[in-house]
Design an enzyme around this catalytic site. Structure first.
Site, PDB file in Angstrom:
ATOM      1  N   TYR A   1     -10.481   6.993   2.500  1.00 23.13           N
ATOM      2  CA  TYR A   1      -9.965   5.675   2.862  1.00 23.13           C
ATOM      3  C   TYR A   1      -8.507   5.495   2.390  1.00 23.13           C
ATOM      4  O   TYR A   1      -8.158   5.898   1.276  1.00 23.13           O
ATOM      5  CB  TYR A   1     -10.830   4.565   2.238  1.00 23.13           C
TER       6      TYR A   1
ATOM      7  N   GLU B   1      -3.073  -9.413  -1.498  1.00 25.23           N
ATOM      8  CA  GLU B   1      -2.858  -8.197  -0.707  1.00 25.23           C
ATOM      9  C   GLU B   1      -1.987  -8.536   0.501  1.00 25.23           C
ATOM     10  O   GLU B   1      -2.184  -9.552   1.159  1.00 25.23           O
ATOM     11  CB  GLU B   1      -4.198  -7.630  -0.223  1.00 25.23           C
TER      12      GLU B   1
ATOM     13  N   HIS C   1       0.831  -1.214   0.000  1.00 25.63           N
ATOM     14  CA  HIS C   1       0.000   0.000   0.000  1.00 25.63           C
ATOM     15  C   HIS C   1       0.863   1.261   0.000  1.00 25.63           C
ATOM     16  O   HIS C   1       1.671   1.463   0.906  1.00 25.63           O
ATOM     17  CB  HIS C   1      -0.889   0.024   1.239  1.00 25.63           C
TER      18      HIS C   1
ATOM     19  N   HIS D   1     -13.169   1.287  -1.920  1.00 20.45           N
ATOM     20  CA  HIS D   1     -13.734   0.911  -0.619  1.00 20.45           C
ATOM     21  C   HIS D   1     -15.246   1.054  -0.584  1.00 20.45           C
ATOM     22  O   HIS D   1     -15.820   1.448   0.434  1.00 20.45           O
ATOM     23  CB  HIS D   1     -13.078   1.725   0.508  1.00 20.45           C
TER      24      HIS D   1
END
Ligand code: MG
Length: 411
Positions: free
Chosen positions: A176, A344, A140, A217
């Site tokens: 987000y 992820e 991320h 999101h």
């Protein structure tokens, strides 16, 4: 044995081991509660661990395990995973939803862990063996503006990540994926503009040498989501994640007719009635359900196979509120399923890795499966007790989001 623990017709064909105890352990080494189910057996030292984490409703999950599942499991053969999953799933008549499914997942993963330990094999071997040496992971990146996001992407590229999710702040609004300020309001129009500007910048500054992803999101009204998918099309995203909420799931059809931006979907789906049309109608390119909230490895393995038939790849949800046991379950599927897309990744803290010996780590942007029997992750209960569960989110957490006029909206 409780009255609930009626053996299945073939339970006389016993392998020897019996379930003797089922309990939950809640711990929060990173400040968000992780829920682990421990299934103990009559075989000396043989137990399994499963992820039942639903951080926002942790105590409700623990109550379901303790009050309703444990009594049905006492005395059962831990090898009968499929039968136990289906029997527990229908045992309340009303079924599904994140609380019941997370409880079921904790038991299910623990039974797979036990089966692997008894066989002396990692769970990915039980699922058919390796399809690949390692699993590509994405990390991320975030920043207050496009330039900061670029810096963040370049740092991750230097660490070996070939896939990076990019999130950018929206001035004056809470967004987000970036550190929250004092703002509580969120503005869809400003968000679509900020994200589009950021990807304009990233592609012109970095070029095509890295795969870029973005997570909406589930916040956008459907037509904003259509607009964003179209505006990002020239930037060739690896995927655009959850552009609409499950309540607007039918709008995925519109997005796909309007744009060639690949779509990842499914983090909030919990029921087969929700994810079946997504797979059958090929409404996404990557399916990314949260393993514990769909009920564990057993349903996820079947879902991965259905997705393979539809030409959909997997990208299981892997944030910090999936425990290391849950990440190991993701990784077992990733290694064994031919239609892996990507995984992820969350960089767990030292505290988490001490509480959970065997926590998977990313090296060079890749995750490497453990050869240890079972899921390969243990739990140090003495250390876990140093990090007691934290109070559930109530009104002031990140789920409390408002539109500029004050209306509560989806987080
Ligand atoms: Mg997401």
């Amino acid at each position: 044995m409780s009255d609930w623990a009626r053996p299945a017709p073939w339970d006389h064909d016993r392998s020897g081991a019996r379930i003797t105890r089922v309990r939950t352990i809640c711990t929060a080494p990173e400040g968000q509660t992780l829920v682990i189910v421990k299934v103990e057996t009559s075989e000396d030292g043989l137990y399994g661990l499963g992820c039942a984490t639903f951080t926002q409703r942790a105590s409700a999950v623990a109550a379901v395990v303790h009050d309703h599942l444990a009594p049905q499991l006492a005395g059962r053969d831990p090898a009968a995973i499929t039968d136990i999953w289906h029997a527990l799933n229908t045992s309340a008549y009303w079924r599904g939803g994140p609380v019941l499914n997370s409880a079921l997942s904790g038991v299910d993963m623990a039974l797979w862990d036990i089966k692997g330990k008894r066989a002396g094999l990692p769970v990915w071997q039980l699922l058919g063996g390796r399809c690949r040496l390692s699993v590509p992971a994405y990390a991320h990146a975030s920043g207050r503006d496009a330039a900061e996001v670029e810096e963040s992407v370049r740092r991750l590229m230097a660490d070996g990540f070939a896939h990076v999710r990019c999130q950018v702040a929206v001035p004056g609004a809470r967004t987000y994926g970036v550190p929250a300020g004092a703002e509580r309001a969120w503005n869809p129009n400003q968000y679509v503009s900020a994200v589009t500007r950021t990807f304009d910048h990233l592609r012109s500054s970095i070029g095509d040498e890295v795969e870029l992803l973005h997570d909406v999101h589930e916040r956008l009204p459907p037509m904003h989501a259509v607009r964003l998918a179209k505006s990002l099309e020239p930037h060739r995203l690896f995927f655009l994640e959850d552009p609409v909420a499950p309540e607007d799931l039918d709008w995925l059809r519109m997005i796909r007719t309007q744009s060639a931006t690949p779509i990842a979907y499914g983090e909030l789906l919990t029921n087969p009635a929700e994810y079946r049309p997504v797979v059958h109608e090929r409404l996404c390119d990557f399916l990314r359900c949260h393993l514990s909230t769909i009920g564990g490895i057993t349903p996820a393995w079947r879902l991965a196979a259905a997705a393979e038939l539809a030409g959909i790849r997997t990208a299981w949800h892997g944030p910090g509120d999936v425990s290391p046991v849950g990440h190991a379950a993701n990784l077992a599927l990733d290694i064994a399923c031919p239609n892996l897309g990507i995984q992820e990744w969350h960089p767990f803290s030292d505290a988490v890795r001490e509480v959970f010996p065997g926590t998977p780590v990313a090296v060079g942007g890749q995750l490497w499966p453990s050869d240890a029997p079972g899921l390969g992750v243990d739990l140090d209960e003495r250390l876990a007790a140093r990090y007691p569960a934290v109070a559930p989110l109530a009104g002031s957490g990140w789920t409390d989001l408002r539109l500029p006029d004050g209306t509560a909206t989806r987080p």
